[in-house]
Design a protein around this motif. Structure first.
Motif, PDB file in Angstrom:
ATOM      1  N   PHE A 262      44.476  21.233  34.225  1.00  0.00           N
ATOM      2  CA  PHE A 262      44.718  22.563  34.618  1.00  0.00           C
ATOM      3  C   PHE A 262      45.513  23.306  35.800  1.00  0.00           C
ATOM      4  CE2 PHE A 262      43.695  21.699  30.279  1.00  0.00           C
ATOM      5  CZ  PHE A 262      44.495  21.237  30.198  1.00  0.00           C
ATOM      6  N   LEU A 263      46.308  23.552  36.086  1.00  0.00           N
ATOM      7  CA  LEU A 263      46.420  24.335  38.122  1.00  0.00           C
ATOM      8  C   LEU A 263      47.291  25.239  37.283  1.00  0.00           C
ATOM      9  CD1 LEU A 263      46.877  20.910  38.843  1.00  0.00           C
ATOM     10  CD2 LEU A 263      46.159  22.639  40.780  1.00  0.00           C
ATOM     11  N   LEU A 264      47.343  27.155  38.150  1.00  0.00           N
ATOM     12  CA  LEU A 264      47.444  28.594  38.112  1.00  0.00           C
ATOM     13  C   LEU A 264      47.482  28.857  39.485  1.00  0.00           C
ATOM     14  CD1 LEU A 264      45.964  29.547  34.737  1.00  0.00           C
ATOM     15  CD2 LEU A 264      47.711  28.874  34.693  1.00  0.00           C
ATOM     16  N   GLU A 265      49.079  29.004  39.615  1.00  0.00           N
ATOM     17  CA  GLU A 265      48.999  29.393  41.506  1.00  0.00           C
ATOM     18  C   GLU A 265      49.381  30.725  41.276  1.00  0.00           C
ATOM     19  OE1 GLU A 265      50.537  24.549  42.283  1.00  0.00           O
ATOM     20  OE2 GLU A 265      51.877  25.950  41.415  1.00  0.00           O
ATOM     21  N   THR A 266      48.990  30.727  42.548  1.00  0.00           N
ATOM     22  CA  THR A 266      50.077  32.411  43.003  1.00  0.00           C
ATOM     23  C   THR A 266      50.174  31.955  44.224  1.00  0.00           C
ATOM     24  OG1 THR A 266      50.226  35.215  42.864  1.00  0.00           O
ATOM     25  CG2 THR A 266      48.325  34.063  43.420  1.00  0.00           C
ATOM     26  N   LEU A 267      50.930  32.346  45.821  1.00  0.00           N
ATOM     27  CA  LEU A 267      51.419  33.176  46.880  1.00  0.00           C
ATOM     28  C   LEU A 267      50.897  34.286  47.343  1.00  0.00           C
ATOM     29  CD1 LEU A 267      55.043  30.976  47.370  1.00  0.00           C
ATOM     30  CD2 LEU A 267      52.421  30.028  47.873  1.00  0.00           C
ATOM     31  N   HIS A 268      50.115  34.824  46.506  1.00  0.00           N
ATOM     32  CA  HIS A 268      49.959  36.344  46.726  1.00  0.00           C
ATOM     33  C   HIS A 268      48.717  36.756  46.507  1.00  0.00           C
ATOM     34  CE1 HIS A 268      53.506  37.705  49.285  1.00  0.00           C
ATOM     35  NE2 HIS A 268      54.328  36.688  48.268  1.00  0.00           N
ATOM     36  N   ALA A 269      48.047  36.574  46.892  1.00  0.00           N
ATOM     37  CA  ALA A 269      46.261  36.810  46.432  1.00  0.00           C
ATOM     38  C   ALA A 269      46.422  37.848  46.142  1.00  0.00           C
ATOM     39  CB  ALA A 269      44.704  35.968  46.179  1.00  0.00           C
ATOM     40  N   THR A 270      46.576  38.828  47.259  1.00  0.00           N
ATOM     41  CA  THR A 270      45.769  40.229  47.375  1.00  0.00           C
ATOM     42  C   THR A 270      46.477  41.264  46.776  1.00  0.00           C
ATOM     43  OG1 THR A 270      47.901  40.353  49.071  1.00  0.00           O
ATOM     44  CG2 THR A 270      45.451  39.725  49.866  1.00  0.00           C
ATOM     45  N   ARG A 271      47.621  40.378  46.201  1.00  0.00           N
ATOM     46  CA  ARG A 271      48.289  41.803  45.251  1.00  0.00           C
ATOM     47  C   ARG A 271      48.028  40.511  43.529  1.00  0.00           C
ATOM     48  NH1 ARG A 271      54.495  40.035  45.270  1.00  0.00           N
ATOM     49  NH2 ARG A 271      53.721  38.598  43.738  1.00  0.00           N
ATOM     50  N   ASP A 272      48.193  39.322  42.580  1.00  0.00           N
ATOM     51  CA  ASP A 272      47.668  38.797  42.106  1.00  0.00           C
ATOM     52  C   ASP A 272      47.093  38.338  41.532  1.00  0.00           C
ATOM     53  OD1 ASP A 272      50.468  39.698  41.480  1.00  0.00           O
ATOM     54  OD2 ASP A 272      51.867  38.624  42.504  1.00  0.00           O
ATOM     55  N   GLY A 273      45.975  37.928  42.890  1.00  0.00           N
ATOM     56  CA  GLY A 273      44.466  37.474  42.123  1.00  0.00           C
ATOM     57  C   GLY A 273      43.834  37.808  41.156  1.00  0.00           C
ATOM     58  N   ASP A 274      43.759  38.980  40.765  1.00  0.00           N
ATOM     59  CA  ASP A 274      43.324  39.585  39.282  1.00  0.00           C
ATOM     60  C   ASP A 274      43.802  39.194  38.394  1.00  0.00           C
ATOM     61  OD1 ASP A 274      41.109  40.257  40.958  1.00  0.00           O
ATOM     62  OD2 ASP A 274      42.260  43.031  41.275  1.00  0.00           O
ATOM     63  N   LEU A 275      45.272  39.095  38.600  1.00  0.00           N
ATOM     64  CA  LEU A 275      46.139  38.489  37.444  1.00  0.00           C
ATOM     65  C   LEU A 275      45.590  37.138  36.879  1.00  0.00           C
ATOM     66  CD1 LEU A 275      48.469  38.867  35.245  1.00  0.00           C
ATOM     67  CD2 LEU A 275      49.844  38.489  36.904  1.00  0.00           C
ATOM     68  N   LEU A 276      45.922  36.449  38.185  1.00  0.00           N
ATOM     69  CA  LEU A 276      45.959  34.929  38.338  1.00  0.00           C
ATOM     70  C   LEU A 276      43.804  34.208  37.375  1.00  0.00           C
ATOM     71  CD1 LEU A 276      47.021  31.874  39.500  1.00  0.00           C
ATOM     72  CD2 LEU A 276      44.885  32.272  41.146  1.00  0.00           C
ATOM     73  N   LYS A 277      43.065  35.110  37.644  1.00  0.00           N
ATOM     74  CA  LYS A 277      41.654  34.907  37.275  1.00  0.00           C
ATOM     75  C   LYS A 277      42.286  35.051  35.934  1.00  0.00           C
ATOM     76  CE  LYS A 277      39.589  35.929  41.744  1.00  0.00           C
ATOM     77  NZ  LYS A 277      38.515  36.317  42.413  1.00  0.00           N
ATOM     78  N   VAL A 278      42.503  36.444  35.112  1.00  0.00           N
ATOM     79  CA  VAL A 278      42.479  36.940  33.967  1.00  0.00           C
ATOM     80  C   VAL A 278      43.281  35.309  33.248  1.00  0.00           C
ATOM     81  CG1 VAL A 278      44.026  38.361  32.402  1.00  0.00           C
ATOM     82  CG2 VAL A 278      42.778  39.024  33.999  1.00  0.00           C
TER      83      VAL A 278
END
Length: 235
Positions: free
Chosen positions: A189-205
Motif C-alpha cells: 500500500f502507498l500513501l504520498e505527499t509532495l510536501h513532506a516539510t508540511r505534511d510529513g507528520d500527517l503522512l506518518k499518522v
C-alpha cells in the motif's frame, strides 16, 4: 522481494516527496474487518451531519497534486489525482464505494487524511517497481478494463515494473493486473505527499492508521518510507 525506487529525475523535480510504503503479508480478505467498516461509516456520518468535508482542489494537499500533474503535462481536472476523485465522489454521493476490505481500508485513510493512496498485489508484480517518467513505449491496462491497453504519454510520471505500468499519472489509476482482491495475501500500500516539510507528520499518522486497520487481518505488516534522500526500499 521487489524493491520500490524513486527515479533520480523524479526526485530532482519533486524534492520534498515522501511516500509511505505499508506492506502486509498473510492478509485474510474474506473475513469481516469491523474496524474498516466503522471507519467508512464514521466518515459518511460526519459528512452527513456537516462536521467534516473531504479535501477538495482548494486544499493545499490537493492543489499540490494539481500543480504536479500540470508539470508533467496532465490536465488534473480531466484526469484527477486519486484522492481528489475519491473525495469528490464522496461529497456528491454521500458514500464511499465498498470494494473489498483491503481496498476499503486505504480508501478510508486516503480520503480522511487528504492523501493519495493505492495498492499493488505483490504476487502479480514482476521485478522491481520504479517511480519514473514514461518514455512512451510502456503499456497500461486500467483497473476494471482488462481488454483496454493504453500508452502513457512521454514524460508522464508512472509506477512501472518489468512487465508494464502499475499506475498512470503518478497516482490517478491503478492497473488491472496488480489489482487487490479479497484473495490477495501479499500487498504493498502507498500513501504520498509532495510536501513532506508540511505534511510529513500527517503522512506518518495516516500510515499508522492504515497499518492499524490491516494488522488484525495480516500475519505481518511493516512501514517503509521513500524520499529523494532515501529513494529505495525492499519489501
Amino acid at each position: 522481494m521487489p524493491a520500490f525506487r524513486i527515479d533520480p529525475a523524479v526526485a530532482e523535480a519533486f524534492p520534498d516527496t515522501l511516500i509511505a510504503l505499508v506492506t502486509a503479508t498473510g492478509l485474510r480478505g474474506r473475513e469481516p474487518w469491523p474496524h474498516t467498516t466503522a471507519a467508512l461509516a464514521e466518515l459518511e456520518r460526519r459528512l452527513a451531519d456537516g462536521t467534516w468535508l473531504p479535501a477538495d482542489e482548494t486544499d493545499p494537499r490537493i492543489e499540490a497534486w494539481h500543480t504536479a500533474y500540470r508539470a508533467f503535462g496532465t490536465n488534473p481536472r480531466r484526469v484527477r489525482p486519486s484522492v481528489d476523485a475519491l473525495g469528490r465522489r464522496l461529497a456528491k454521493k454521500g458514500t464511499l464505494p465498498r470494494i473489498n476490505p483491503a481496498v476499503d481500508s486505504y480508501n478510508a485513510v486516503s480520503v480522511r487524511h487528504g492523501l493519495p493512496a493505492g495498492a499493488f498485489d505483490l504476487d502479480q508484480v514482476t521485478g522491481d517497481v520504479d517511480i519514473r517518467y514514461a518514455d512512451g513505449t510502456e503499456s497500461f491496462t486500467p483497473l476494471g478494463e482488462p481488454g483496454t491497453i493504453e500508452t502513457p504519454n512521454p514524460g508522464e510520471i508512472i509506477y512501472a515494473d518489468t512487465t508494464g505500468v502499475l499506475t498512470r499519472h503518478w497516482n490517478h489509476h491503478d492497473a488491472h493486473r496488480t489489482r487487490v482482491t479479497e484473495d490477495s495475501t501479499r500487498v504493498a500500500f502507498l500513501l504520498e505527499t509532495l510536501h513532506a516539510t508540511r505534511d510529513g507528520d500527517l503522512l506518518k499518522v495516516a500510515a499508522g492508521t492504515l497499518q492499524g486497520l490491516l494488522a488484525p487481518h495480516a500475519g505481518h505488516s511493516t512501514v517503509h518510507y521513500l524520499s529523494p534522500t532515501q529513494p529505495r526500499a525492499t519489501v
